[in-house]
Structure formats: C-alpha cells, structure tokens
Design a protein around this motif. Sequence first.
Motif, short mmCIF file in Angstrom:
data_model
loop_
_atom_site.label_atom_id
_atom_site.label_comp_id
_atom_site.label_asym_id
_atom_site.label_seq_id
_atom_site.Cartn_x
_atom_site.Cartn_y
_atom_site.Cartn_z
N PRO A 75 0.84 -1.20 0.00
CA PRO A 75 0.00 0.00 0.00
C PRO A 75 0.88 1.25 0.00
CG PRO A 75 0.04 -0.97 2.17
CD PRO A 75 0.78 -1.92 1.27
N LEU A 76 0.28 2.38 -0.30
CA LEU A 76 1.04 3.63 -0.34
C LEU A 76 1.61 4.00 1.02
CD1 LEU A 76 -1.27 5.77 -2.65
CD2 LEU A 76 0.89 4.68 -3.23
N SER A 77 1.00 3.51 2.09
CA SER A 77 1.47 3.85 3.42
C SER A 77 2.69 3.03 3.85
CB SER A 77 0.34 3.65 4.44
OG SER A 77 -0.07 2.30 4.44
N TRP A 78 3.11 2.05 3.06
CA TRP A 78 4.25 1.21 3.42
C TRP A 78 5.52 2.07 3.38
CZ3 TRP A 78 5.15 -3.00 5.89
CH2 TRP A 78 6.35 -3.67 5.76
N PRO A 79 6.28 2.12 4.48
CA PRO A 79 7.38 3.08 4.57
C PRO A 79 8.64 2.71 3.80
CG PRO A 79 7.26 1.77 6.57
CD PRO A 79 6.08 1.37 5.72
N ILE A 80 8.75 1.48 3.32
CA ILE A 80 9.98 1.05 2.65
C ILE A 80 9.76 1.08 1.15
CG2 ILE A 80 11.62 -0.84 2.41
CD1 ILE A 80 10.80 -1.63 5.28
N GLY A 81 10.63 1.78 0.45
CA GLY A 81 10.47 1.97 -0.98
C GLY A 81 10.59 0.70 -1.80
N SER A 82 11.32 -0.29 -1.29
CA SER A 82 11.52 -1.52 -2.05
C SER A 82 10.37 -2.51 -1.91
CB SER A 82 12.84 -2.18 -1.64
OG SER A 82 12.88 -2.38 -0.26
N GLY A 83 9.36 -2.19 -1.12
CA GLY A 83 8.18 -3.04 -1.02
C GLY A 83 8.26 -4.06 0.09
N PHE A 84 7.34 -5.02 0.05
CA PHE A 84 7.24 -6.03 1.09
C PHE A 84 8.43 -6.98 1.12
CE2 PHE A 84 2.36 -5.74 1.00
CZ PHE A 84 2.36 -4.85 2.06
N GLY A 85 9.11 -7.14 0.00
CA GLY A 85 10.22 -8.07 -0.07
C GLY A 85 11.57 -7.46 0.23
N GLY A 86 11.64 -6.17 0.48
CA GLY A 86 12.92 -5.53 0.74
C GLY A 86 13.78 -5.45 -0.51
N SER A 87 14.99 -5.00 -0.35
CA SER A 87 15.89 -4.83 -1.50
C SER A 87 16.27 -6.17 -2.12
CB SER A 87 17.16 -4.10 -1.06
OG SER A 87 16.84 -2.83 -0.58
N ILE A 88 16.53 -7.16 -1.29
CA ILE A 88 16.91 -8.48 -1.82
C ILE A 88 15.76 -9.06 -2.63
CG2 ILE A 88 17.45 -10.85 -1.17
CD1 ILE A 88 19.11 -9.71 1.12
N GLY A 89 14.56 -9.00 -2.09
CA GLY A 89 13.40 -9.51 -2.82
C GLY A 89 13.15 -8.76 -4.11
N GLU A 90 13.32 -7.45 -4.07
CA GLU A 90 13.11 -6.65 -5.27
C GLU A 90 14.11 -7.01 -6.35
OE1 GLU A 90 12.37 -2.01 -6.41
OE2 GLU A 90 13.84 -2.45 -4.85
N VAL A 91 15.38 -7.14 -5.98
CA VAL A 91 16.42 -7.49 -6.96
C VAL A 91 16.16 -8.88 -7.52
CG1 VAL A 91 18.87 -8.04 -7.21
CG2 VAL A 91 18.17 -5.94 -6.07
N MET A 92 15.86 -9.83 -6.64
CA MET A 92 15.60 -11.20 -7.10
C MET A 92 14.39 -11.23 -8.04
SD MET A 92 17.65 -13.58 -5.84
CE MET A 92 16.66 -15.04 -5.85
N TYR A 93 13.34 -10.52 -7.68
CA TYR A 93 12.13 -10.55 -8.48
C TYR A 93 12.29 -9.78 -9.78
CZ TYR A 93 7.32 -9.81 -9.93
OH TYR A 93 6.18 -9.75 -10.66
N GLU A 94 12.75 -8.55 -9.71
CA GLU A 94 12.82 -7.69 -10.89
C GLU A 94 13.90 -8.11 -11.88
OE1 GLU A 94 10.84 -5.18 -11.84
OE2 GLU A 94 9.58 -5.46 -10.08
N LYS A 95 15.07 -8.44 -11.38
CA LYS A 95 16.21 -8.68 -12.27
C LYS A 95 16.36 -10.12 -12.69
CE LYS A 95 17.47 -4.40 -11.69
NZ LYS A 95 16.42 -3.53 -12.12
N LEU A 96 16.05 -11.05 -11.80
CA LEU A 96 16.34 -12.44 -12.10
C LEU A 96 15.12 -13.29 -12.42
CD1 LEU A 96 18.96 -13.09 -9.28
CD2 LEU A 96 19.40 -12.51 -11.66
N LEU A 97 14.02 -13.06 -11.73
CA LEU A 97 12.90 -13.99 -11.81
C LEU A 97 11.62 -13.38 -12.38
CD1 LEU A 97 13.38 -15.66 -8.33
CD2 LEU A 97 14.10 -16.55 -10.54
#
Length: 168
Positions: A75-97
């Motif tokens: 949701p927009l109120s989530w304070p972390i810019g990388s989302g629910f998965g954090g930076s590691i999850g974002e990199v794994m999801y966006e770049k690799l998977l």
Amino acid sequence: TSNTALNLGGYTGALIADLTLQLLGLASVFAVLVPLAWSIKMLRGGSISYLWLRISFLLFTLVLASCLLAKIEPPLSWPIGSGFGGSIGEVMYEKLLYRPFKSSLFTGAIAILTLVTASLSFGMKWTEWKELARIGRNLFFLASGLVLSFIQRRRNEDYADEEYRPSL
C-alpha cells in the motif's frame, strides 16, 4: 532522525531492525521466529540437531520469502520503498525472476520450496507441528467465534426498535 530509539535493543537494535527490514522486508520475521522457536525448544529441554544445516535453510527461506513478498504490491502507506520483499526480494524478483514469475506454476513451486525450507529451518518434530496446528486452530475458532458473536449482537441491536423491524 534525531529521535531516541524506544525499542528494547536501543539504538543498535533500531539500526539492525531497520537494516533487516530494508534488505529482507517482511521476510525478516523468519529471522526472529526461527531462533525464537529454537529458544523455546531448548528451554523445554530439547536440543537443535544439525544447527548449521538449519541456519542454511533459514538463509534460503529468507531469500525465497523476500522474493515471493516482492511480488505483492504494497500500500502507499508502506514506509519502505523496495516493497514487502525488501531490497533483496526486489532485486531477485525484478532482475532475475520476473519472466518465470509470470507463471503461476513457477510461483507455486517457489512458495512450496519456501515452506519446505522454512519448516526445515524451524527444526521441529512432527508432534510439535501438530501441537502448533492444534493451538492455531483453537485460536482461529476463538477469534472467529468472537467476531461472529459481535456481528450477531450488532444485528440484534439494530432490530431492537419495533419501527425499524423489516416486514416479511
């Protein structure tokens, strides 16, 4: 910020919590729950067998869970810019998977693999899992009973006035 940390770990604990949330997102819950389960087991007189293997499974669980959580739009109120998965999850999801994750079958396989590695990292016996499931079921029934009784009470209060009672 210049505010003082109000958690039990103080400033250092706040830094560690922020770092794990930034890196792993909500998957960092496993980094707390698994050692907590180990502690409870040891307090009850048990031992943790194959500790290094369980730590390895925990690391796999953290990465896989953060990757799965990155797929969920926060949701927009989530304070972390990388989302629910954090930076590691974002990199794994966006770049690799990203492409394989479009397949529901692949997502389901990753979810099953995450559940398997998580359950192996907890190091609990089958009887302990059954006891935990029984407690969870009882808590669910208790919570649903409370919610349903509240809903029923609200309906009775709404229809208490004779003029408001609907005609059949």
